[in-house]
Design an enzyme around this catalytic site. Structure first.
Site, PDB file in Angstrom:
ATOM      1  N   CYS A  85     -11.542   4.044 -29.097  1.00 56.70           N
ATOM      2  CA  CYS A  85     -13.050   4.727 -29.504  1.00 56.70           C
ATOM      3  C   CYS A  85     -14.022   5.106 -28.139  1.00 56.70           C
ATOM      4  O   CYS A  85     -14.967   4.803 -28.086  1.00 56.70           O
ATOM      5  CB  CYS A  85     -13.774   4.289 -30.415  1.00 56.70           C
ATOM      6  SG  CYS A  85     -12.906   3.984 -31.955  1.00 56.70           S
ATOM      7  N   GLU A  86     -13.346   5.860 -27.509  1.00 58.35           N
ATOM      8  CA  GLU A  86     -13.966   6.202 -25.988  1.00 58.35           C
ATOM      9  C   GLU A  86     -13.450   7.706 -25.675  1.00 58.35           C
ATOM     10  O   GLU A  86     -12.431   7.883 -25.910  1.00 58.35           O
ATOM     11  CB  GLU A  86     -13.681   5.524 -24.852  1.00 58.35           C
ATOM     12  CG  GLU A  86     -14.215   3.834 -25.165  1.00 58.35           C
ATOM     13  CD  GLU A  86     -14.757   3.321 -23.847  1.00 58.35           C
ATOM     14  OE1 GLU A  86     -15.257   3.850 -23.111  1.00 58.35           O
ATOM     15  OE2 GLU A  86     -14.938   2.040 -24.199  1.00 58.35           O
TER      16      GLU A  86
ATOM     17  N   GLY B  90       0.812  -1.274  -0.256  1.00 61.00           N
ATOM     18  CA  GLY B  90       0.071   0.000  -0.068  1.00 61.00           C
ATOM     19  C   GLY B  90       0.856   1.386   0.134  1.00 61.00           C
ATOM     20  O   GLY B  90       0.231   2.377  -0.287  1.00 61.00           O
TER      21      GLY B  90
ATOM     22  N   GLU C 246       3.791  -6.606   1.841  1.00 62.78           N
ATOM     23  CA  GLU C 246       3.497  -6.960   0.317  1.00 62.78           C
ATOM     24  C   GLU C 246       3.412  -5.780  -0.491  1.00 62.78           C
ATOM     25  O   GLU C 246       2.497  -5.635  -1.052  1.00 62.78           O
ATOM     26  CB  GLU C 246       2.194  -7.573   0.500  1.00 62.78           C
ATOM     27  CG  GLU C 246       1.697  -8.758   1.313  1.00 62.78           C
ATOM     28  CD  GLU C 246       0.143  -9.079   1.519  1.00 62.78           C
ATOM     29  OE1 GLU C 246      -0.546  -8.422   1.069  1.00 62.78           O
ATOM     30  OE2 GLU C 246       0.001 -10.277   2.063  1.00 62.78           O
TER      31      GLU C 246
HETATM   32  N1  LLP Z   1      -1.697  -7.045  -0.764  1.00 59.87           N
HETATM   33  C1  LLP Z   1      -3.066  -7.002  -0.909  1.00 59.87           C
HETATM   34  C2  LLP Z   1      -3.744  -8.082  -0.671  1.00 59.87           C
HETATM   35  C3  LLP Z   1      -3.607  -6.245  -2.161  1.00 59.87           C
HETATM   36  O1  LLP Z   1      -4.542  -6.526  -2.459  1.00 59.87           O
HETATM   37  C4  LLP Z   1      -2.523  -5.157  -2.921  1.00 59.87           C
HETATM   38  C5  LLP Z   1      -3.268  -4.241  -3.872  1.00 59.87           C
HETATM   39  C6  LLP Z   1      -1.418  -5.182  -2.448  1.00 59.87           C
HETATM   40  C7  LLP Z   1      -0.674  -6.111  -1.205  1.00 59.87           C
HETATM   41  C8  LLP Z   1      -0.163  -4.358  -3.171  1.00 59.87           C
HETATM   42  O2  LLP Z   1      -0.490  -2.998  -2.894  1.00 59.87           O
HETATM   43  P1  LLP Z   1       0.480  -1.693  -3.272  1.00 59.87           P
HETATM   44  O3  LLP Z   1       1.421  -1.784  -2.810  1.00 59.87           O
HETATM   45  O4  LLP Z   1       0.679  -2.261  -4.854  1.00 59.87           O
HETATM   46  O5  LLP Z   1      -0.316  -0.676  -3.091  1.00 59.87           O
HETATM   47  N2  LLP Z   1      -4.988  -1.142  -9.876  1.00 59.87           N
HETATM   48  C9  LLP Z   1      -4.810   0.161  -8.755  1.00 59.87           C
HETATM   49  C10 LLP Z   1      -3.893  -0.643  -7.317  1.00 59.87           C
HETATM   50  C11 LLP Z   1      -4.943  -1.986  -6.886  1.00 59.87           C
HETATM   51  C12 LLP Z   1      -4.104  -2.511  -5.663  1.00 59.87           C
HETATM   52  C13 LLP Z   1      -5.041  -3.477  -5.169  1.00 59.87           C
HETATM   53  N3  LLP Z   1      -4.206  -4.403  -4.226  1.00 59.87           N
HETATM   54  C14 LLP Z   1      -4.038   0.991  -9.321  1.00 59.87           C
HETATM   55  O6  LLP Z   1      -3.511   1.061 -10.366  1.00 59.87           O
HETATM   56  O7  LLP Z   1      -3.683   2.101  -8.535  1.00 59.87           O
END
Ligand code: LLP
Length: 408
Positions: free
Chosen positions: A335-336, A232, A266
């Protein structure tokens, strides 16, 4: 990543050799992002599990595997990729609310580190499948700490109204249920409150909630081997100021003093986001009645974040011009009306110019699609000045090779 990390001459050469659009990853930036996490956790038993969904390229997974990373997966497909890339199954945690029976069997066969279980029903299914296979499944419960991550609602996951995890107030009871299941072994607890967080506070608040549970579990005779604090941590796309990795981890470690459990994280975006750019060429410049458009060869199917979240990605000319700038809508050929990569960008452009869409290493290629029957783009990794094609551009014929027409 700023463009100086990868010299313009190299980006021009990559565009000429492999064509555009094309994702380009900087190996050194991947290594240093991983090491920032690993170093900050030195002296503590820990495992940095790259969230594969952010960028599942085998070359990227292999880069992290060689550095000793673990992996956070959310599907059997991601597990297969980790294995194909030389990752170690015993360092894999499996998140996600909808694990299928087949995915559970696959993960049990590989011997993953932990199932991050998200519901009581999932516990029962896993217990049954592990029993059928004569295995013991290591589990953690994903606890929803009900903390506001203060990020985009689509990527905020730690609030009560979200589909993720089990409610904080139900966690003890569900752990006690897990303890009665003969084919499960409780090894940890996990939480993940959202993505692109730019403050430390929500992480710290979530950790307080998790630690309160760890103590309640301990009082109930349930001891844990690891605490998985999720991913996150945000990156800078524009003018955000996320805490440096070291500060974020220091804030967590301060609360973890005296605790013996292994710490898992993570991170996805923070490891890859600023290690990648999307190269695209200007096809046409078009003066509209109200706006000027720079129509480029990349589109929402290649980088979905602007269309989906109204996300900002800086757009930089690879070979800047000195002529006066014009304000452009930078748009793709799809096309959007939602097919834009940037609004109101001041750029000095000519048709054929090469642009770099910045901070595109996370959730770029991984969320791409074939919408408008557009082949997925090539991916290139640069290490020590050498560019290697790590994914070929898809061929158009491949896009429909699994399809059939009805016979007469
Ligand atoms: N762990 C779990 C259980 C998750 O659901 C996620 C991301 C992560 C770790 C990794 O999170 P990060 O460190 O990358 O913030 N597509 C969206 C982001 C979706 C994140 C979903 N879960 C975007 O492009 O901003």
């Amino acid at each position: 990543m700023n463009l100086t990390a990868l010299p313009a001459i190299q980006l021009n050469h990559i565009a000429e050799t492999y064509g555009t659009p094309c994702y380009v990853y900087d190996h050194a930036a991947l290594v240093s992002a991983f090491q920032a996490f690993d170093t900050a956790l030195q002296g503590r038993s820990h495992l940095v599990c790259f969230a594969v969904k952010a960028n599942p390229s085998l070359a990227i997974l292999n880069t992290f595997a060689r550095l000793g990373a673990g992996f956070d997966i959310v599907s059997g497909g991601e597990l297969a990729r980790v294995i194909a890339a030389g990752g170690d199954a015993s360092k894999v945690v499996f998140s996600g609310v909808g694990k299928t029976a087949d995915e559970m069997r696959q993960a049990l066969n590989y011997g993953i580190k932990c199932f991050n279980v998200e519901s009581a029903s999932e516990l029962s299914r896993l217990n049954q499948i592990a029993g059928e296979m004569g295995k013991i499944a290591p589990i953690s419960l994903r606890v929803n700490p009900d903390v506001d991550a203060k990020t985009h609602p689509y990527i905020s996951t730690g609030l009560k109204g979200n589909k993720f995890g089990v409610a904080h107030e139900d966690a003890l009871r569900i752990y006690q249920l897990a303890a009665t299941m003969p084919n499960l072994k409780i090894t940890g607890i996990d939480c993940h409150i959202g993505s692109q967080l730019t403050e430390t506070r929500p992480f710290a608040d979530a950790l307080d909630r998790v630690l309160a549970l760890v103590d309640a579990l301990s009082d109930a005779g349930i001891t844990l081997e690891h605490l998985d604090l999720g991913g996150g941590l945000g990156i800078c796309y524009d003018n955000e100021t996320p805490p440096p990795v070291a500060d974020y981890i220091a804030a967590l470690l301060q609360k973890l003093q005296g605790r013996k459990q292994m710490i898992l994280l993570e991170p996805g975006r923070a490891l890859v986001g600023n290690a990648g750019v999307l190269l695209t060429r200007v096809e046409y410049l078009k003066a509209g009645v109200e706006k000027n458009f720079a129509i480029v060869d990349a589109a929402m199917n290649d980088l979905m974040r602007p269309a989906l979240y109204d996300a900002y990605h800086a757009i930089e000319p690879v070979n800047p011009r000195t002529s006066p700038a014009t304000v452009y809508e930078v748009v793709g050929p799809v096309c959007e009306t939602g097919d834009f990569l940037g609004h109101e960008r001041e750029l000095s452009l000519e048709e054929g110019d090469l642009l770099a869409i910045m901070s595109a290493g996370a959730y770029g290629m991984s969320m791409s699609s074939n919408y408008n029957t557009r082949p997925r783009v090539a991916e290139v990794m640069v290490r020590d000045g050498v560019a290697t094609l790590v994914r070929e551009r898809e061929q158009i014929a491949d896009l429909f090779k699994l399809e059939r027409v009805l016979e007469a």
